[in-house]
Design an enzyme around this catalytic site. Structure first.
Site, PDB file in Angstrom:
ATOM      1  N   LYS A  22       0.777  -1.483   0.000  1.00 29.80           N
ATOM      2  CA  LYS A  22       0.101  -0.045  -0.097  1.00 29.80           C
ATOM      3  C   LYS A  22       0.815   1.305   0.114  1.00 29.80           C
ATOM      4  CE  LYS A  22      -1.638   1.675   4.084  1.00 29.80           C
ATOM      5  NZ  LYS A  22      -1.492   3.175   4.320  1.00 29.80           N
ATOM      6  N   ASN A  23       1.828   1.243   0.882  1.00 29.99           N
ATOM      7  CA  ASN A  23       2.697   2.500   1.063  1.00 29.99           C
ATOM      8  C   ASN A  23       3.555   2.700   0.141  1.00 29.99           C
ATOM      9  OD1 ASN A  23       0.971   3.277   3.351  1.00 29.99           O
ATOM     10  ND2 ASN A  23       2.493   2.591   4.757  1.00 29.99           N
ATOM     11  N   CYS A 116      -5.994  12.921  13.106  1.00 32.21           N
ATOM     12  CA  CYS A 116      -5.641  11.726  12.596  1.00 32.21           C
ATOM     13  C   CYS A 116      -5.493  10.940  13.662  1.00 32.21           C
ATOM     14  CB  CYS A 116      -4.250  11.692  11.759  1.00 32.21           C
ATOM     15  SG  CYS A 116      -3.729  10.224  11.517  1.00 32.21           S
ATOM     16  N   ARG A 121      -0.068  14.936  13.013  1.00 28.67           N
ATOM     17  CA  ARG A 121       0.853  14.507  11.850  1.00 28.67           C
ATOM     18  C   ARG A 121       1.236  15.916  11.182  1.00 28.67           C
ATOM     19  NH1 ARG A 121      -1.230   9.086   9.490  1.00 28.67           N
ATOM     20  NH2 ARG A 121       0.869   9.081   8.435  1.00 28.67           N
ATOM     21  N   ASP A 304       4.102   0.294  12.090  1.00 25.71           N
ATOM     22  CA  ASP A 304       3.079  -0.166  11.656  1.00 25.71           C
ATOM     23  C   ASP A 304       2.683  -1.779  12.083  1.00 25.71           C
ATOM     24  OD1 ASP A 304       2.691   2.045  10.267  1.00 25.71           O
ATOM     25  OD2 ASP A 304       3.310   1.361   8.468  1.00 25.71           O
ATOM     26  N   ARG A 396      -9.146  -0.117   4.129  1.00 27.40           N
ATOM     27  CA  ARG A 396      -8.150   0.667   3.619  1.00 27.40           C
ATOM     28  C   ARG A 396      -6.697   0.292   3.288  1.00 27.40           C
ATOM     29  NH1 ARG A 396      -7.490   6.293   6.732  1.00 27.40           N
ATOM     30  NH2 ARG A 396      -6.067   6.338   4.827  1.00 27.40           N
TER      31      ARG A 396
HETATM   32  C1  EPZ Z   1       4.360   6.719   6.486  1.00 29.72           C
HETATM   33  O1  EPZ Z   1       3.387   7.919   7.032  1.00 29.72           O
HETATM   34  C2  EPZ Z   1       3.134   5.646   6.427  1.00 29.72           C
HETATM   35  N1  EPZ Z   1       2.112   5.858   5.639  1.00 29.72           N
HETATM   36  C3  EPZ Z   1       2.751   5.260   7.498  1.00 29.72           C
HETATM   37  O2  EPZ Z   1       1.955   4.047   7.521  1.00 29.72           O
HETATM   38  C4  EPZ Z   1       3.983   4.746   8.667  1.00 29.72           C
HETATM   39  O3  EPZ Z   1       3.529   4.476   9.749  1.00 29.72           O
HETATM   40  C5  EPZ Z   1       4.890   5.956   8.703  1.00 29.72           C
HETATM   41  O4  EPZ Z   1       5.488   6.453   7.328  1.00 29.72           O
HETATM   42  C6  EPZ Z   1       6.200   5.610   9.319  1.00 29.72           C
HETATM   43  O5  EPZ Z   1       6.629   4.356   8.784  1.00 29.72           O
HETATM   44  C7  EPZ Z   1       2.197   6.043   4.052  1.00 29.72           C
HETATM   45  O6  EPZ Z   1       3.329   5.817   3.720  1.00 29.72           O
HETATM   46  C8  EPZ Z   1       1.016   6.529   3.430  1.00 29.72           C
HETATM   47  P1  EPZ Z   1       6.200  10.255   8.595  1.00 29.72           P
HETATM   48  P2  EPZ Z   1       4.241   9.484   7.137  1.00 29.72           P
HETATM   49  O7  EPZ Z   1       6.320  11.468   7.836  1.00 29.72           O
HETATM   50  O8  EPZ Z   1       4.730   9.556   5.820  1.00 29.72           O
HETATM   51  C9  EPZ Z   1       6.209  13.556  12.094  1.00 29.72           C
HETATM   52  C10 EPZ Z   1       0.087   2.978   7.797  1.00 29.72           C
HETATM   53  O9  EPZ Z   1      -0.774   2.368   8.526  1.00 29.72           O
HETATM   54  N2  EPZ Z   1       6.302  14.437  11.241  1.00 29.72           N
HETATM   55  O10 EPZ Z   1       7.610   9.615   8.547  1.00 29.72           O
HETATM   56  O11 EPZ Z   1       3.023  10.089   7.351  1.00 29.72           O
HETATM   57  C11 EPZ Z   1       5.014  12.943  11.945  1.00 29.72           C
HETATM   58  O12 EPZ Z   1       4.023  13.692  12.950  1.00 29.72           O
HETATM   59  C12 EPZ Z   1       0.567   4.012   7.817  1.00 29.72           C
HETATM   60  O13 EPZ Z   1       0.147   2.281   6.779  1.00 29.72           O
HETATM   61  C13 EPZ Z   1       6.863  15.783  11.628  1.00 29.72           C
HETATM   62  O14 EPZ Z   1       6.338  16.269  12.654  1.00 29.72           O
HETATM   63  O15 EPZ Z   1       5.312   9.351   8.285  1.00 29.72           O
HETATM   64  C14 EPZ Z   1       5.218  11.468  12.684  1.00 29.72           C
HETATM   65  O16 EPZ Z   1       5.220  11.559  14.134  1.00 29.72           O
HETATM   66  C15 EPZ Z   1       0.183   4.869   9.032  1.00 29.72           C
HETATM   67  N3  EPZ Z   1       6.718  16.831  10.456  1.00 29.72           N
HETATM   68  C16 EPZ Z   1       6.685  11.112  12.519  1.00 29.72           C
HETATM   69  O17 EPZ Z   1       7.187  12.456  12.021  1.00 29.72           O
HETATM   70  C17 EPZ Z   1       6.677  16.414   9.139  1.00 29.72           C
HETATM   71  O18 EPZ Z   1       6.489  17.245   8.246  1.00 29.72           O
HETATM   72  C18 EPZ Z   1       6.798  10.304  11.032  1.00 29.72           C
HETATM   73  O19 EPZ Z   1       6.028  10.561  10.075  1.00 29.72           O
HETATM   74  C19 EPZ Z   1       6.369  15.173   8.769  1.00 29.72           C
HETATM   75  C20 EPZ Z   1       6.302  14.040   9.834  1.00 29.72           C
END
Ligand code: EPZ
Length: 428
Positions: A22-23, A116, A121, A304, A396
């Site tokens: 998916k991701n 969320c 996030r 995850d 999803r």
């Molecule tokens: C991706 O989310 C995945 N989603 C998530 O999978 C996965 O859990 C996550 O990466 C970590 O591996 C998709 O790929 C669609 P991040 P993403 O940006 O990109 C903080 C699932 O169940 N952050 O690495 O949103 C954020 O708040 C999902 O399949 C900031 O502070 O993850 C979080 O605490 C859920 N500022 C942390 O970093 C930013 O600008 C990690 O977020 C961006 C992120």
């Protein structure tokens, strides 16, 4: 409104084929906007988030044809640059069209994602990265507006290896003038898959899989054909299904290189894990040791798989400590799991999982995608009947979830929960 009814206690046996990730698929679909030519993606999972991303691309003006395992995207016409609130609200990953639209159209207007279920996030790393590339950003009336005449490469040092920010910035930088260097970049396998796809479209990128990615901008990208990598989180979920039921499953198509820390934790707990050509074999038992886990960006333990792993830890002989470092609110399933008989206490980003529990069927609600999958695993391990509600979260991200489980012996049924089911999304 549908729910799963599960009669637990059956050891699962047989083989399950893992779907495309998916991701990765969602980002590859977004990346298709970087060209005016057609792209074809194979091994795309037919899940709700893929249908939502197809709707996002259609709202922008691309044609998207979905058939089993295959998605064809034609973004050749005039594209808009706006992504409506209704779609971003349904799926936060819609924001990954920002980078491609900015690079191709010189602007993007994307609804600000709301709250969320797994915690706040932020998007600050996306924004500061785009600004480094020369874009102007403002947020007004609930929309993010990003614009630039031509992006220009620069050195972007991320404060944290955000997956989404790295992906958005890599995609934007592909068409920027000159060289972009992203430091402290995410190293997730899905990002490597995206870079392979972009490279086959003509992008010049090196360093994917390390913490420094270098992108030399090109004037245009062309269409490409790509097969989506296997879903490592889905693979881990089925490995845990074997473990919590004391069964034995072969997970066809799973790549053990994507799950190294997870596999070492499974072995530490006492689960038998072997690799065979083309997959991973997982053998459960009935006497598990506890172990501590702490989620971290790749190659650390994946957030995850934290909720599904916690189900297994609740069956272990002794207690374990789970630390969630990536998201702020990923213990929302704990109260539900405790309703099934687990004994887990949370404090901040730690959970103490008291082992030795006997899970018993009960009614529970899925709070989000991975937590929903975890509750299904708990239901498979529990005695008696478990009802998992709000399974739209699970749809999803898991393709044919209950069918795959039924094929390996699970007693799980999807039933209407009183209200009419939403009409199925058509294949185009
Ligand atoms: C991706 O989310 C995945 N989603 C998530 O999978 C996965 O859990 C996550 O990466 C970590 O591996 C998709 O790929 C669609 P991040 P993403 O940006 O990109 C903080 C699932 O169940 N952050 O690495 O949103 C954020 O708040 C999902 O399949 C900031 O502070 O993850 C979080 O605490 C859920 N500022 C942390 O970093 C930013 O600008 C990690 O977020 C961006 C992120």
């Amino acid at each position: 409104m549908q729910k799963f009814e599960i009669t637990g206690g059956i050891p699962l046996a047989g083989s399950v084929r893992v779907s495309g990730a998916k991701n990765s698929a969602l980002k590859l679909m977004a990346a298709s906007l970087l060209t005016t030519e057609k792209t074809i993606l194979y091994n795309v999972p037919l899940i709700q988030d893929v249908y939502t991303m197809a709707d996002v691309l259609r709202a922008i003006g691309a044609s998207v044809i979905i058939s089993p395992g295959r998605v064809e995207i034609d973004p050749s016409g005039d594209l808009s640059y706006t992504t409506p609130y209704e779609l971003v609200r349904r799926m936060r990953a819609s924001i990954t069209v920002m980078g491609p639209l900015l690079a191709r159209q010189g602007r993007a207007r994307v609804a600000m994602p709301g709250g969320c279920n797994i915690g706040p996030r932020k998007l600050d790393f996306h924004f500061s990265g785009f600004e480094k590339l020369g874009a102007r950003i403002n947020v007004e009336h609930g929309f993010i507006n990003v614009a630039a005449n031509r992006l220009t490469g620069d050195v972007i040092s991320l404060d944290y290896p955000s997956v989404g920010a790295t992906e958005n910035l890599v995609m934007a930088a592909c068409l920027a003038e000159g060289r972009t260097v992203i430091e402290s970049a995410a190293r997730e396998p899905e990002l490597i898959d995206l870079v392979k796809f972009l490279t086959s479209m003509g992008a010049r990128i090196s360093g994917a899989g390390t913490d420094t990615i270098v992108i030399d901008g090109v004037d245009e990208l062309g269409g490409a054909t790509h097969t989506v990598m296997p879903d490592r989180i889905e693979a881990g979920t089925y490995m845990l299904a074997a473990a919590v039921t004391g069964g034995e499953l072969e997970i066809d198509g799973a790549d053990p290189r994507h799950l190294e820390i997870f596999i070492s934790k499974m072995r530490a707990i006492g689960v038998g894990v072997d690799e065979y050509e083309g997959g991973i074999r997982c053998r459960g038992g009935d006497d598990y040791r506890g172990t501590d886990i702490a989620t971290l960006p790749y190659p650390g333990f994946p957030t995850d798989l934290q909720a599904p792993m916690t189900v297994l830890l609740s069956l272990a002989r002794v207690h374990s400590i789970v630390t969630e470092n990536v998201f702020e609110n990923r213990f929302s399933f704990v109260d539900e799991l405790n309703r099934l008989g687990a004994d887990i206490r949370t404090s901040g980003h730690h959970a103490v999982v008291h082992g030795n529990c006997r899970l018993e069927g009960a009614i529970v609600e899925a709070p989000d995608l991975r937590a929903g999958a975890a509750l299904v695993l708990a239901g498979l391990a529990a005695s008696g009947v478990t009802e998992v509600r709000r399974i739209g979260h699970i749809d999803r991200g898991y393709e044919n979830f209950e069918q795959k489980l039924q094929l390996v012996g699970a007693d799980i049924r999807r039933v209407e929960a009183g209200e009419p089911a939403p009409s199925p999304t058509p294949f185009n």
